[in-house]
Design a protein around this motif. Structure first.
Motif, PDB file in Angstrom:
ATOM      1  N   ALA A  10       3.807  19.558 -14.284  1.00 37.27           N
ATOM      2  CA  ALA A  10       4.952  19.754 -13.393  1.00 37.27           C
ATOM      3  C   ALA A  10       6.236  19.990 -14.184  1.00 37.27           C
ATOM      4  O   ALA A  10       7.004  20.919 -13.888  1.00 37.27           O
ATOM      5  N   GLU A  11       6.467  19.162 -15.200  1.00 31.96           N
ATOM      6  CA  GLU A  11       7.669  19.328 -16.022  1.00 31.96           C
ATOM      7  C   GLU A  11       7.660  20.674 -16.733  1.00 31.96           C
ATOM      8  O   GLU A  11       8.688  21.337 -16.856  1.00 31.96           O
ATOM      9  N   LEU A  12       6.503  21.113 -17.193  1.00 28.56           N
ATOM     10  CA  LEU A  12       6.400  22.402 -17.863  1.00 28.56           C
ATOM     11  C   LEU A  12       6.837  23.534 -16.943  1.00 28.56           C
ATOM     12  O   LEU A  12       7.535  24.463 -17.369  1.00 28.56           O
ATOM     13  N   GLY A  13       6.445  23.438 -15.665  1.00 31.37           N
ATOM     14  CA  GLY A  13       6.798  24.489 -14.722  1.00 31.37           C
ATOM     15  C   GLY A  13       8.250  24.473 -14.290  1.00 31.37           C
ATOM     16  O   GLY A  13       8.791  25.497 -13.865  1.00 31.37           O
ATOM     17  N   LEU A  14       8.905  23.320 -14.401  1.00 35.62           N
ATOM     18  CA  LEU A  14      10.266  23.178 -13.873  1.00 35.62           C
ATOM     19  C   LEU A  14      11.339  23.231 -14.955  1.00 35.62           C
ATOM     20  O   LEU A  14      12.480  23.604 -14.686  1.00 35.62           O
ATOM     21  N   GLN A  15      11.004  22.854 -16.172  1.00 36.84           N
ATOM     22  CA  GLN A  15      12.008  22.725 -17.216  1.00 36.84           C
ATOM     23  C   GLN A  15      12.119  23.988 -18.063  1.00 36.84           C
ATOM     24  O   GLN A  15      11.210  24.816 -18.103  1.00 36.84           O
ATOM     25  N   SER A  16      13.236  24.104 -18.747  1.00 41.98           N
ATOM     26  CA  SER A  16      13.418  25.195 -19.697  1.00 41.98           C
ATOM     27  C   SER A  16      12.617  24.904 -20.957  1.00 41.98           C
ATOM     28  O   SER A  16      12.122  23.788 -21.156  1.00 41.98           O
ATOM     29  N   MET A  17      12.516  25.912 -21.825  1.00 44.70           N
ATOM     30  CA  MET A  17      11.787  25.732 -23.071  1.00 44.70           C
ATOM     31  C   MET A  17      12.434  24.641 -23.915  1.00 44.70           C
ATOM     32  O   MET A  17      11.740  23.808 -24.511  1.00 44.70           O
ATOM     33  N   ARG A  18      13.772  24.626 -23.968  1.00 44.92           N
ATOM     34  CA  ARG A  18      14.482  23.640 -24.768  1.00 44.92           C
ATOM     35  C   ARG A  18      14.232  22.230 -24.236  1.00 44.92           C
ATOM     36  O   ARG A  18      14.010  21.289 -25.005  1.00 44.92           O
ATOM     37  N   GLN A  19      14.269  22.060 -22.905  1.00 44.48           N
ATOM     38  CA  GLN A  19      14.042  20.746 -22.303  1.00 44.48           C
ATOM     39  C   GLN A  19      12.599  20.274 -22.558  1.00 44.48           C
ATOM     40  O   GLN A  19      12.361  19.105 -22.857  1.00 44.48           O
ATOM     41  N   SER A  20      11.655  21.192 -22.428  1.00 43.22           N
ATOM     42  CA  SER A  20      10.252  20.836 -22.659  1.00 43.22           C
ATOM     43  C   SER A  20      10.019  20.452 -24.116  1.00 43.22           C
ATOM     44  O   SER A  20       9.303  19.486 -24.418  1.00 43.22           O
ATOM     45  N   ALA A  21      10.613  21.196 -25.035  1.00 40.67           N
ATOM     46  CA  ALA A  21      10.465  20.891 -26.456  1.00 40.67           C
ATOM     47  C   ALA A  21      11.046  19.530 -26.787  1.00 40.67           C
ATOM     48  O   ALA A  21      10.459  18.753 -27.548  1.00 40.67           O
ATOM     49  N   LEU A  22      12.212  19.220 -26.207  1.00 42.28           N
ATOM     50  CA  LEU A  22      12.846  17.932 -26.438  1.00 42.28           C
ATOM     51  C   LEU A  22      11.945  16.801 -25.937  1.00 42.28           C
ATOM     52  O   LEU A  22      11.765  15.783 -26.609  1.00 42.28           O
ATOM     53  N   ALA A  23      11.367  16.990 -24.739  1.00 41.26           N
ATOM     54  CA  ALA A  23      10.485  15.964 -24.176  1.00 41.26           C
ATOM     55  C   ALA A  23       9.219  15.796 -25.010  1.00 41.26           C
ATOM     56  O   ALA A  23       8.682  14.697 -25.137  1.00 41.26           O
ATOM     57  N   ALA A  24       8.741  16.896 -25.602  1.00 45.62           N
ATOM     58  CA  ALA A  24       7.522  16.836 -26.408  1.00 45.62           C
ATOM     59  C   ALA A  24       7.788  16.348 -27.824  1.00 45.62           C
ATOM     60  O   ALA A  24       6.845  16.012 -28.552  1.00 45.62           O
ATOM     61  N   GLY A  25       9.073  16.311 -28.219  1.00 40.81           N
ATOM     62  CA  GLY A  25       9.406  15.872 -29.568  1.00 40.81           C
ATOM     63  C   GLY A  25       9.157  16.928 -30.625  1.00 40.81           C
ATOM     64  O   GLY A  25       8.828  16.599 -31.774  1.00 40.81           O
ATOM     65  N   VAL A  26       9.309  18.210 -30.248  1.00 38.26           N
ATOM     66  CA  VAL A  26       9.120  19.306 -31.191  1.00 38.26           C
ATOM     67  C   VAL A  26      10.311  20.248 -31.107  1.00 38.26           C
ATOM     68  O   VAL A  26      11.144  20.159 -30.196  1.00 38.26           O
ATOM     69  N   ALA A  27      10.374  21.184 -32.024  1.00 30.78           N
ATOM     70  CA  ALA A  27      11.434  22.186 -31.997  1.00 30.78           C
ATOM     71  C   ALA A  27      11.146  23.215 -30.914  1.00 30.78           C
ATOM     72  O   ALA A  27       9.982  23.502 -30.619  1.00 30.78           O
ATOM     73  N   PRO A  28      12.188  23.811 -30.298  1.00 28.98           N
ATOM     74  CA  PRO A  28      11.968  24.831 -29.259  1.00 28.98           C
ATOM     75  C   PRO A  28      11.068  25.964 -29.727  1.00 28.98           C
ATOM     76  O   PRO A  28      10.232  26.458 -28.965  1.00 28.98           O
ATOM     77  N   ALA A  29      11.236  26.382 -30.987  1.00 24.98           N
ATOM     78  CA  ALA A  29      10.409  27.482 -31.500  1.00 24.98           C
ATOM     79  C   ALA A  29       8.928  27.132 -31.502  1.00 24.98           C
ATOM     80  O   ALA A  29       8.066  28.015 -31.426  1.00 24.98           O
ATOM     81  N   THR A  30       8.622  25.835 -31.587  1.00 30.55           N
ATOM     82  CA  THR A  30       7.212  25.412 -31.578  1.00 30.55           C
ATOM     83  C   THR A  30       6.548  25.762 -30.259  1.00 30.55           C
ATOM     84  O   THR A  30       5.357  26.102 -30.217  1.00 30.55           O
ATOM     85  N   MET A  31       7.293  25.686 -29.162  1.00 27.82           N
ATOM     86  CA  MET A  31       6.741  26.035 -27.853  1.00 27.82           C
ATOM     87  C   MET A  31       6.371  27.518 -27.810  1.00 27.82           C
ATOM     88  O   MET A  31       5.336  27.891 -27.248  1.00 27.82           O
ATOM     89  N   THR A  32       7.186  28.341 -28.408  1.00 27.60           N
ATOM     90  CA  THR A  32       6.874  29.774 -28.453  1.00 27.60           C
ATOM     91  C   THR A  32       5.639  30.016 -29.313  1.00 27.60           C
ATOM     92  O   THR A  32       4.751  30.803 -28.962  1.00 27.60           O
ATOM     93  N   ARG A  33       5.578  29.335 -30.467  1.00 27.61           N
ATOM     94  CA  ARG A  33       4.420  29.499 -31.342  1.00 27.61           C
ATOM     95  C   ARG A  33       3.137  29.004 -30.663  1.00 27.61           C
ATOM     96  O   ARG A  33       2.060  29.571 -30.867  1.00 27.61           O
ATOM     97  N   LEU A  34       3.234  27.951 -29.873  1.00 23.37           N
ATOM     98  CA  LEU A  34       2.064  27.448 -29.152  1.00 23.37           C
ATOM     99  C   LEU A  34       1.568  28.496 -28.166  1.00 23.37           C
ATOM    100  O   LEU A  34       0.367  28.749 -28.070  1.00 23.37           O
ATOM    101  N   ALA A  35       2.499  29.109 -27.420  1.00 20.66           N
ATOM    102  CA  ALA A  35       2.106  30.139 -26.458  1.00 20.66           C
ATOM    103  C   ALA A  35       1.368  31.268 -27.161  1.00 20.66           C
ATOM    104  O   ALA A  35       0.317  31.740 -26.691  1.00 20.66           O
ATOM    105  N   ARG A  36       1.886  31.701 -28.303  1.00 21.81           N
ATOM    106  CA  ARG A  36       1.253  32.801 -29.028  1.00 21.81           C
ATOM    107  C   ARG A  36      -0.085  32.377 -29.622  1.00 21.81           C
ATOM    108  O   ARG A  36      -1.024  33.179 -29.708  1.00 21.81           O
ATOM    109  N   ALA A  37      -0.192  31.107 -30.024  1.00 26.49           N
ATOM    110  CA  ALA A  37      -1.475  30.607 -30.539  1.00 26.49           C
ATOM    111  C   ALA A  37      -2.545  30.595 -29.457  1.00 26.49           C
ATOM    112  O   ALA A  37      -3.742  30.659 -29.739  1.00 26.49           O
ATOM    113  N   LEU A  38      -2.094  30.520 -28.205  1.00 27.92           N
ATOM    114  CA  LEU A  38      -3.023  30.554 -27.068  1.00 27.92           C
ATOM    115  C   LEU A  38      -3.313  31.981 -26.611  1.00 27.92           C
ATOM    116  O   LEU A  38      -4.060  32.192 -25.658  1.00 27.92           O
TER     117      LEU A  38
END
Length: 291
Positions: free
Chosen positions: A33-61
């Motif tokens: 739910a949070e993934l669908g509602l939050q921005s990339m920066r907010q999600s990265a902060l909640a996950a404890g990673v850098a925002p760029a990591t979220m982009t790299r994860l998407a590409r790894a998938l």
């Protein structure tokens, strides 16, 4: 892409991700739910990673961007709060739940049958027969093969000279003919009884080979020919029999063999474990390389 597909991608590729990407993947899977509602920066902060990591994860998938990764969550969340969708899916969901409940009740009853249909004395006597035999041949065909194999595999950890009846090279008759009066044929079967199984038990009986059968009825053709019989239930609301009771009975029997085997069983267990460790039979996960 449905949200279930995103989950499958995460599961399939998780082991190949770096520790940092794995941290992000765990958060994505645990917070749809949070993934669908939050921005990339907010999600990265909640996950404890850098925002760029979220982009790299998407590409790894195999996805183009973070938005492509979170789109299934957005759609799933929107569907979950739509009254029309909830009403449309309520009836099938109830039906599936009722079917699962009926199956679970049948499986529980089949488990109970292990102790309600067999006494401790019968189980102990069957275990003693397995331990005392010169050789033990385990037989189960069609739906019973998995239970017979489980019996063979576990009993082979506890005593020597165990075999699984197979016919890979057309040697079915040879395996049966090799049995003597000092051996034991252990058979698993339930209605409808496989013709080859009944004929094998009849042949063993005619040659004076002791037979221990695990079956579903004391009136089965196997029980009438066997020296010892243990029973299990196969009740199921579906087309197929439930094998829960058969497997539970097999595990109970093996436990009795282990308990009564004494020092010889313990020694064989130790040797088997040491041998497998030396052969590196089991997978040992290597530490992940740093990103």
């Amino acid at each position: 892409m449905p949200y279930s597909h995103l989950n499958q991608l995460l599961d399939k590729r998780f082991e190949r991700l770096s520790p940092e990407l794995q941290r992000a993947a765990r958060w994505v899977q645990a917070h749809p739910a949070e993934l669908g509602l939050q921005s990339m920066r907010q999600s990265a902060l909640a996950a404890g990673v850098a925002p760029a990591t979220m982009t790299r994860l998407a590409r790894a998938l195999g996805l183009d961007s973070f938005d492509a990764m979170r789109r299934p969550s957005k759609l799933a969340f929107a569907a979950s709060v739509d009254p029309a969708n909830q009403a449309a899916s309520a009836a099938p969901t109830r039906q599936v739940t009722e079917n699962f409940d009926r199956l679970a009740q049948a499986q529980a009853a089949n488990l109970d049958s292990v102790l309600s249909r067999n006494t401790a004395v019968q189980l102990q006597a069957a275990a003693q027969a397995i331990l005392a035999a010169r050789e033990v041949l385990f037989l189960g065909l069609r739906g019973s093969f998995s239970t017979a194999y489980h019996l063979y595999y576990t009993c082979d950890w506890l005593r020597a000279n165990t075999r699984l009846a197979t016919d890979a090279g057309g040697a079915w008759a040879d395996q049966l003919l090799a049995l003597r009066a000092s051996d034991l044929l252990v058979v698993v079967s339930q209605a409808p009884y496989t013709r080859q199984t009944v004929e094998a038990v009849q042949q063993a009986h005619d040659r004076g080979v002791p037979v221990l059968t695990l079956t579903d009825s004391s009136l089965s053709p196997l029980a009438r020919l066997a020296q010892q019989t243990l029973l299990f239930d196969t009740t199921s609301p579906s087309f197929f029999h439930s094998m829960t009771g058969a497997l539970a009975l097999a595990e109970t029997l093996v436990e009795c063999v282990a308990e009564q085997g004494g020092a010889a069983v313990l020694q064989r267990l130790t040797q088997r474990q040491q041998g497998l460790q030396q052969a590196k039979a089991y997978w040992d996960k290597k530490p992940s390389r740093q990103e």
